[in-house]
Design an enzyme around this catalytic site. Sequence first.
Site, PDB file in Angstrom:
ATOM      1  NE  ARG A 183      -8.340  -0.835  10.590  1.00  0.00           N
ATOM      2  CZ  ARG A 183      -8.192  -0.177   9.975  1.00  0.00           C
ATOM      3  NH1 ARG A 183      -7.202   0.774  10.180  1.00  0.00           N
ATOM      4  NH2 ARG A 183      -8.283   0.202   8.548  1.00  0.00           N
ATOM      5  CB  THR A 212     -12.963  -0.783  19.154  1.00  0.00           C
ATOM      6  OG1 THR A 212     -12.886  -1.709  19.030  1.00  0.00           O
ATOM      7  CG2 THR A 212     -13.736  -0.454  19.780  1.00  0.00           C
ATOM      8  CG  ASP A 259      -9.204  -2.134   2.252  1.00  0.00           C
ATOM      9  OD1 ASP A 259     -10.486  -3.108   3.270  1.00  0.00           O
ATOM     10  OD2 ASP A 259      -9.161  -3.811   2.036  1.00  0.00           O
ATOM     11  CG  ASP A 266     -12.148  -4.414  -0.417  1.00  0.00           C
ATOM     12  OD1 ASP A 266     -12.877  -5.271   0.220  1.00  0.00           O
ATOM     13  OD2 ASP A 266     -12.689  -2.884   0.352  1.00  0.00           O
TER      14      ASP A 266
HETATM   15  N1  URA Z   1      -5.696  -1.663   6.006  1.00  0.00           N
HETATM   16  C1  URA Z   1      -5.669  -1.110   4.180  1.00  0.00           C
HETATM   17  O1  URA Z   1      -5.919  -1.501   3.382  1.00  0.00           O
HETATM   18  N2  URA Z   1      -5.495   0.410   3.991  1.00  0.00           N
HETATM   19  C2  URA Z   1      -5.064   1.129   4.577  1.00  0.00           C
HETATM   20  O2  URA Z   1      -4.787   2.771   3.996  1.00  0.00           O
HETATM   21  C3  URA Z   1      -5.081   0.896   5.835  1.00  0.00           C
HETATM   22  C4  URA Z   1      -5.597   0.094   6.243  1.00  0.00           C
END
Ligand code: URA
Length: 209
Positions: A104, A108, A200, A203
Amino acid sequence: MENVFVFDHPLIQHKLTIIRDETTGAKEFRELVEEVSMLMAYEVTRNLPLEDVEINTPICRAKCKMISGKKLGIVPILRAGLGMVNGMLKLIPAAKVGHIGLYRDPETLKPVEYYCKLPPDVHERELILLDPMLATGGSASAAIDFLKKKGAANIKLMCLIAAPEGIEAVHKRHPGVEIYTAAVDQCLNDHAYIVPGLGDAGDRLFGTK
Ligand code: URA
């Protein structure tokens, strides 16, 4: 919600709560994502067609059932989707695994593709696209676009947590795609993270936070 299947099984909900908890470390997080994916695989494959086969048991000849028809493929979106692969393969070991790399753009928030390797007969397979977090729906929609361009006609999306915004975005572009999720959360925050979510997923899976 049409074409959205939320798994409310107590085992899935219990494990998802531990996954969400910020004190859960990467090892346990990975193990639980694998377990939940395996439990979800059981449901996602519920409608696979069966055919009669004849075998010999130690007692007699018997007419039994085996899965027939379409071959399966699972396609994790890199990198967080990788966390769901082993759980799926435990139940569907014959499935082929394709990979789609999208990230991502932080400015943007739009998906950018950087890697794609799919089984050559993707058009003949029932594909289960894996992404634990359906947030804006941008990555999932782009991945589905991509799979369709490669000839895939039968695509399901499986995630752990979906935001209403992501469901809407995917279904606006791909109304026929069934979405399987363990939870539909409240909303997205200003950084496009799911609320309450789990943070995330990439992560937390790989300890890169
Ligand atoms: N990607 C993630 O890992 N967590 C989110 O909350 C949104 C996108």
